[in-house]
Write a protein that holds these residues in place. Structure first.
Motif, PDB file in Angstrom:
ATOM      1  N   MET A 124       0.409  -1.243   0.041  1.00 47.58           N
ATOM      2  CA  MET A 124       0.088  -0.163  -0.371  1.00 47.58           C
ATOM      3  C   MET A 124       1.308   1.234   0.231  1.00 47.58           C
ATOM      4  N   LEU A 125       0.654   1.991  -1.194  1.00 42.08           N
ATOM      5  CA  LEU A 125       2.140   3.170  -1.278  1.00 42.08           C
ATOM      6  C   LEU A 125       1.313   4.644  -1.066  1.00 42.08           C
ATOM      7  N   PHE A 126       1.283   5.555   0.286  1.00 37.00           N
ATOM      8  CA  PHE A 126       1.396   6.198  -0.398  1.00 37.00           C
ATOM      9  C   PHE A 126       2.063   7.768  -0.285  1.00 37.00           C
ATOM     10  N   SER A 128       7.882   2.581  -4.406  1.00 36.73           N
ATOM     11  CA  SER A 128       6.847   1.949  -5.593  1.00 36.73           C
ATOM     12  C   SER A 128       8.268   2.047  -6.471  1.00 36.73           C
ATOM     13  N   GLU A 129       9.009   1.524  -6.219  1.00 34.43           N
ATOM     14  CA  GLU A 129      10.396   1.639  -6.557  1.00 34.43           C
ATOM     15  C   GLU A 129      11.530   0.501  -6.425  1.00 34.43           C
ATOM     16  N   GLY A 130      12.371  -0.160  -7.682  1.00 31.23           N
ATOM     17  CA  GLY A 130      12.753  -1.164  -7.111  1.00 31.23           C
ATOM     18  C   GLY A 130      13.143  -2.208  -6.899  1.00 31.23           C
ATOM     19  N   MET A 131      11.883  -2.393  -6.188  1.00 34.92           N
ATOM     20  CA  MET A 131      10.772  -3.943  -5.741  1.00 34.92           C
ATOM     21  C   MET A 131      10.348  -4.434  -6.481  1.00 34.92           C
ATOM     22  N   ASP A 132      11.195  -5.244  -5.972  1.00 36.17           N
ATOM     23  CA  ASP A 132      10.731  -6.728  -6.941  1.00 36.17           C
ATOM     24  C   ASP A 132       9.838  -8.396  -6.542  1.00 36.17           C
ATOM     25  N   LEU A 133       8.677  -7.436  -5.873  1.00 33.82           N
ATOM     26  CA  LEU A 133       8.019  -9.166  -5.430  1.00 33.82           C
ATOM     27  C   LEU A 133       7.150 -10.032  -6.382  1.00 33.82           C
ATOM     28  N   PRO A 134       7.700 -10.363  -7.022  1.00 39.03           N
ATOM     29  CA  PRO A 134       7.338 -11.557  -8.882  1.00 39.03           C
ATOM     30  C   PRO A 134       6.148 -12.544  -7.956  1.00 39.03           C
ATOM     31  N   ARG A 135       4.833 -12.549  -8.761  1.00 38.31           N
ATOM     32  CA  ARG A 135       4.105 -13.556  -8.310  1.00 38.31           C
ATOM     33  C   ARG A 135       3.382 -13.750  -7.363  1.00 38.31           C
ATOM     34  N   GLN A 136       3.167 -14.851  -6.944  1.00 36.55           N
ATOM     35  CA  GLN A 136       2.537 -14.902  -5.132  1.00 36.55           C
ATOM     36  C   GLN A 136       3.602 -13.704  -4.235  1.00 36.55           C
ATOM     37  N   TYR A 137       4.128 -13.273  -4.512  1.00 35.95           N
ATOM     38  CA  TYR A 137       4.919 -12.074  -2.719  1.00 35.95           C
ATOM     39  C   TYR A 137       4.145 -11.241  -3.399  1.00 35.95           C
ATOM     40  N   LEU A 138       3.230 -10.607  -4.360  1.00 38.47           N
ATOM     41  CA  LEU A 138       2.978  -9.596  -4.567  1.00 38.47           C
ATOM     42  C   LEU A 138       1.187  -9.320  -5.839  1.00 38.47           C
ATOM     43  N   TYR A 148      -0.693  -7.621  -5.098  1.00 41.66           N
ATOM     44  CA  TYR A 148      -2.576  -5.911  -4.743  1.00 41.66           C
ATOM     45  C   TYR A 148      -1.237  -5.038  -4.151  1.00 41.66           C
ATOM     46  N   VAL A 149      -1.258  -4.505  -4.825  1.00 41.92           N
ATOM     47  CA  VAL A 149      -0.753  -2.647  -5.557  1.00 41.92           C
ATOM     48  C   VAL A 149      -1.879  -1.450  -5.066  1.00 41.92           C
ATOM     49  N   GLY A 150      -1.910  -1.253  -3.787  1.00 41.84           N
ATOM     50  CA  GLY A 150      -3.013   0.459  -3.309  1.00 41.84           C
ATOM     51  C   GLY A 150      -2.523   1.454  -3.658  1.00 41.84           C
ATOM     52  N   ILE A 151      -2.642   2.411  -4.235  1.00 44.82           N
ATOM     53  CA  ILE A 151      -2.086   4.056  -3.778  1.00 44.82           C
ATOM     54  C   ILE A 151      -3.505   4.495  -4.077  1.00 44.82           C
ATOM     55  N   ALA A 152      -2.820   5.564  -2.882  1.00 44.32           N
ATOM     56  CA  ALA A 152      -3.965   6.077  -1.813  1.00 44.32           C
ATOM     57  C   ALA A 152      -3.961   7.797  -2.883  1.00 44.32           C
ATOM     58  N   LYS A 153      -3.146   7.768  -3.302  1.00 44.45           N
ATOM     59  CA  LYS A 153      -3.657   9.378  -4.611  1.00 44.45           C
ATOM     60  C   LYS A 153      -2.760   9.429  -5.458  1.00 44.45           C
ATOM     61  N   ARG A 176       5.545   8.581 -12.612  1.00 43.13           N
ATOM     62  CA  ARG A 176       5.104   8.127 -10.618  1.00 43.13           C
ATOM     63  C   ARG A 176       4.256   6.980 -10.319  1.00 43.13           C
ATOM     64  N   LEU A 177       2.986   7.242 -11.022  1.00 50.02           N
ATOM     65  CA  LEU A 177       2.196   6.350 -11.005  1.00 50.02           C
ATOM     66  C   LEU A 177       2.345   5.772 -12.387  1.00 50.02           C
ATOM     67  N   VAL A 178       3.281   5.467 -12.953  1.00 49.02           N
ATOM     68  CA  VAL A 178       3.538   4.566 -13.444  1.00 49.02           C
ATOM     69  C   VAL A 178       4.573   2.813 -13.347  1.00 49.02           C
ATOM     70  N   GLN A 179       5.043   3.891 -12.267  1.00 53.16           N
ATOM     71  CA  GLN A 179       6.324   3.812 -11.577  1.00 53.16           C
ATOM     72  C   GLN A 179       5.273   2.734 -10.382  1.00 53.16           C
ATOM     73  N   SER A 180       4.551   3.319 -10.042  1.00 53.43           N
ATOM     74  CA  SER A 180       3.532   2.543  -8.927  1.00 53.43           C
ATOM     75  C   SER A 180       2.756   1.004  -9.207  1.00 53.43           C
ATOM     76  N   THR A 181       2.627   1.567 -10.660  1.00 53.60           N
ATOM     77  CA  THR A 181       1.701   0.465 -10.654  1.00 53.60           C
ATOM     78  C   THR A 181       2.475  -0.764 -11.382  1.00 53.60           C
ATOM     79  N   GLY A 182       3.618  -0.637 -11.346  1.00 50.99           N
ATOM     80  CA  GLY A 182       4.724  -1.840 -12.458  1.00 50.99           C
ATOM     81  C   GLY A 182       5.222  -2.247 -10.744  1.00 50.99           C
ATOM     82  N   ARG A 183       4.618  -2.156  -9.899  1.00 50.09           N
ATOM     83  CA  ARG A 183       4.911  -3.227  -8.930  1.00 50.09           C
ATOM     84  C   ARG A 183       5.053  -4.152  -9.051  1.00 50.09           C
ATOM     85  N   LEU A 184       3.539  -4.535  -9.710  1.00 45.83           N
ATOM     86  CA  LEU A 184       3.295  -5.593  -9.243  1.00 45.83           C
ATOM     87  C   LEU A 184       2.947  -6.595 -11.325  1.00 45.83           C
TER      88      LEU A 184
END
Ligand code: SF4
Length: 685
Positions: A528-530, A585-595, A597-602, A639-647
């Protein structure tokens, strides 16, 4: 040359296919390889800018042509060239050193490579031995230090902090004392076996050097570590960090309390030292050392007056804002005339003369065969004053540089978080593109700027403007991701959420809590990102105990440790959600079952109370631009592209992205932002 390079590239990919299990050539990757190969053989346009979206295989796509070009060139020429791959984070450097480069070596590329880390990341044996003698070192720390030295001695560790296998917090405490950051290497008895010295000497002989952006920036100033730009092919991975990281590297800051301590206490002593030294130092007797006392009193008066001016400005700002911690910015108003006069006319010339005397004194000291202990310590004190003066002088110089249309400046003072009476002077250039062009792009053998996110609002315009490149000076390439976003990822939005402005923040936070609980109920792992720490903390305070039991909150532990705990929880079948701000929201690589859901506050709009961003906005208005349209919206889009890119990190990833900001649906610019996101399956409720 191009034909020979193409032949070598083809051979390397055949080698990779033989050696890397599951490797499949990708058309998009080949396109990137070909374009980089052509750029490296085009003397009139040796710069390429590539957005290589997640999953397109961009590391191999730049390494294969660039390394082959280095090998080909070095085979046919006396003057060697090198490849410098610069990244923004350590994890990617490790990935290149431990995975990609070994695969290429197996595929037949006969190259030498090295990781060029900053000094502070190496152990200094000399410092470690001194620290071992420290009486304040507790038993556990001494034991830990002994273990480190043993593993260095038996070659089970290479002296690089990043390669320590445990995440022991003891290391964090003692590391600054034992690192090579402030090591004095002259005449060191450990030099021959020193990890830092070995790593530095390996750079010269290496075809491939993996470094971080910061090291490249500092080397552009003094060229002490890396090869010259004209002998270097640069690949900047995570290039979207360049505008900020280069700007930060050129910014200056100086602590007024420290300078005041020097001029009110230490400097008198220094004047005495200088006088004492002048009687014994024939070769510096030409300097008028009597001057030292006069200079000291001019500096004392100047800095004490400067402090009074600052205290007044800070007090006024505190009263106006009702806050204790304040920032006084001068981008709109300019620096007050009396402060500018004081710094330019009274302080700077005296500082400069004092620095010249200290430099001469130091020069004299370094030429002496032997010095008494007291003279040695006097010289040391003089050097420490010189270091502080050097930094302060550069800061004040930048602080008083007049802003103009071509070169807007950000200049501000603030008080310290933990000591409200201490004033910090800060200054920096708003745009650094012209310097990058002059010092790097125009000189380099070739440059490749790569990142998964370089475009904002669908174009490269904002990035190119920030790094000082005209469209006709670079090739532009966008390599799309092979992921099936439409079928594997859902983007959910809600048009009735309260507008997340400052006034509504409490209401908005409450709504996120409710939606988050509903959404996360269907998931085992997420993030969940703020956009602000304030809202993140308010959100966490509203969570019930059951939810809190699976939350991993940023800033409560190191990032690595939080991610490890998150993975461990998921592996043992438990729920886990990381909660944090933009840096997660950057440089965090959690593939498959590790992630999933990505929540973005705003929408992550930049905070214009930040002096740099504010100075840029003011300059934009002066140039008849619109800061929201020209700066805030494109930056938020990236930034939004980066945040959504975590999934979606691999083709097998899937899940939900929830953005709790109704402006995406209800505001006209919402569509602009949505259209730059991958083709997720959108759901609006
Ligand atoms: S050479 Fe420098 S870094 Fe290496 S052990 Fe000696 S002082 Fe430390």
């Amino acid at each position: 040359m191009l034909q020979a390079l193409e032949h070598m590239i083809e051979k390397t990919f055949i080698g990779i296919a033989h050696n890397k299990e599951g490797y499949k050539p990708r058309e998009s990757q080949q396109l990137m390889v070909n374009q980089i190969g052509k750029m490296l053989n085009n003397p009139s346009n040796n710069l390429i800018t590539i957005e290589g979206q997640t999953g397109c295989g961009k590391s191999m796509a730049y390494l294969v042509p660039a390394i082959n070009q280095v090998l080909l060139h070095n085979k046919n020429n006396k003057e060697r060239i090198h490849l410098v791959v610069a990244t923004a984070n350590v994890a990617l450097q490790q990935q290149l050193i431990n995975h990609e480069l070994p695969v290429l070596a197996q595929a037949g590329l006969k190259m030498t490579s090295v990781l060029a880390a900053g000094r502070g990341r190496y152990l200094c044996q000399k410092n470690a031995m001194v620290t071992m003698e420290d009486e304040n070192l507790d038993v556990r720390e001494a034991q830990k230090l002994e273990e480190l030295l043993m593993s260095l001695g038996n070659n089970s560790w290479d002296g690089l902090k990043d390669n320590l296998t445990d995440d022991n917090p003891l290391q964090e405490r003692i590391w600054p004392k034992i690192s090579a950051q402030r090591a004095k290497c002259k005449d060191c008895e450990y030099k021959e076996k020193c990890a830092f010295v070995k790593a530095r000497s390996a750079i010269e002989k290496s075809d491939v050097i993996v470094a971080n952006h910061a090291l490249v920036w500092s080397d552009l100033e003094d060229n002490k570590i890396l090869p010259l730009p004209q002998n270097t092919i640069y690949v900047f991975d995570e290039a979207h960090h360049i505008p900020k990281s280069y700007r930060d590297s050129l910014s200056k800051s100086s602590n007024l309390n420290r300078i005041l301590r020097l001029v009110n206490k230490d400097i008198d002593n220094t004047a005495k030292i200088i006088n004492q030294l002048s009687s014994s130092a024939d070769n510096i007797a030409t300097l008028n050392y009597q001057n030292a006392f006069k200079l000291c009193s001019a500096l004392k008066n100047g800095f004490n007056e400067l402090e009074s001016q600052c205290v007044e400005l800070i007090k006024t700002s505190q009263q106006a804002s009702n806050l204790k911690e304040v920032t006084v910015q001068f981008s709109e108003t300019g620096i007050p005339a009396k402060m500018r006069y004081l710094l330019n006319i009274q302080i700077a010339p005296a500082m400069l003369q004092m620095m010249q005397i200290l430099e001469k004194t130091n020069e004299w000291g370094s030429k002496q065969k032997s010095l008494s202990e007291s003279v040695e310590s006097q010289l040391k004190q003089g050097m420490s004053i010189l270091g502080s003066f050097n930094n302060a002088f550069k800061t004040f110089n930048l602080f008083t540089t007049e802003s103009c249309e071509q070169q807007p400046m950000a200049q501000w003072i603030c008080n310290e978080e933990h000591n409200h009476s201490n004033v910090i002077f800060q200054a920096g250039l708003v745009y650094i593109g012209h310097l990058l062009k002059e010092k790097l792009f125009d000189k380099a053998y070739g440059t490749c700027l790569v990142s998964a996110t370089l475009r904002s609002l669908g174009t490269f315009d904002r990035f190119l403007y920030q790094v000082g490149i005209q469209k006709n000076e670079t090739q532009l390439l966008c390599i799309e991701s092979p992921f099936d976003y439409q079928h594997r990822a859902t983007l959910s939005m809600n048009k009735t959420m309260p507008i997340p402005d400052y006034k509504n923040e409490a209401l908005h936070t409450q709504s996120i809590v409710e939606k988050f609980k509903q959404d996360f109920d269907n998931h085992q792992s997420g993030v969940m990102l703020f956009s602000s720490r304030r809202q993140m903390n308010a959100f966490v305070e509203l969570l019930d105990d059951e939810t809190l039991s699976f939350v991993k909150l940023q800033y409560t532990d190191s990032r690595k440790s939080l991610i490890d705990k998150h993975k461990l929880a998921v592996d043992s079948g438990k729920k886990s959600c990381l909660i944090g701000c933009q840096s997660l929201s950057e440089g965090m690589d959690l593939p498959r079952q590790y992630l999933t859901y990505v929540g973005i506050a705003k929408i992550p709009f930049s905070d214009i109370s930040n002096p740099m961003d504010n100075a840029e906005a003011i300059h934009c208005k002066r140039m008849r631009g619109n800061p929201f349209r020209d700066i805030m919206l494109p930056d938020a889009s990236a930034r939004l592209v980066q945040s959504t890119g975590r999934l979606m990190r691999t083709v097998e990833c899937s899940g939900q992205i929830a953005i709790y900001d109704s402006r995406l649906i209800n505001k006209p610019y919402g569509n602009l932002l949505l259209n730059t996101l991958p083709s997720f399956n959108r759901q609006v409720s």
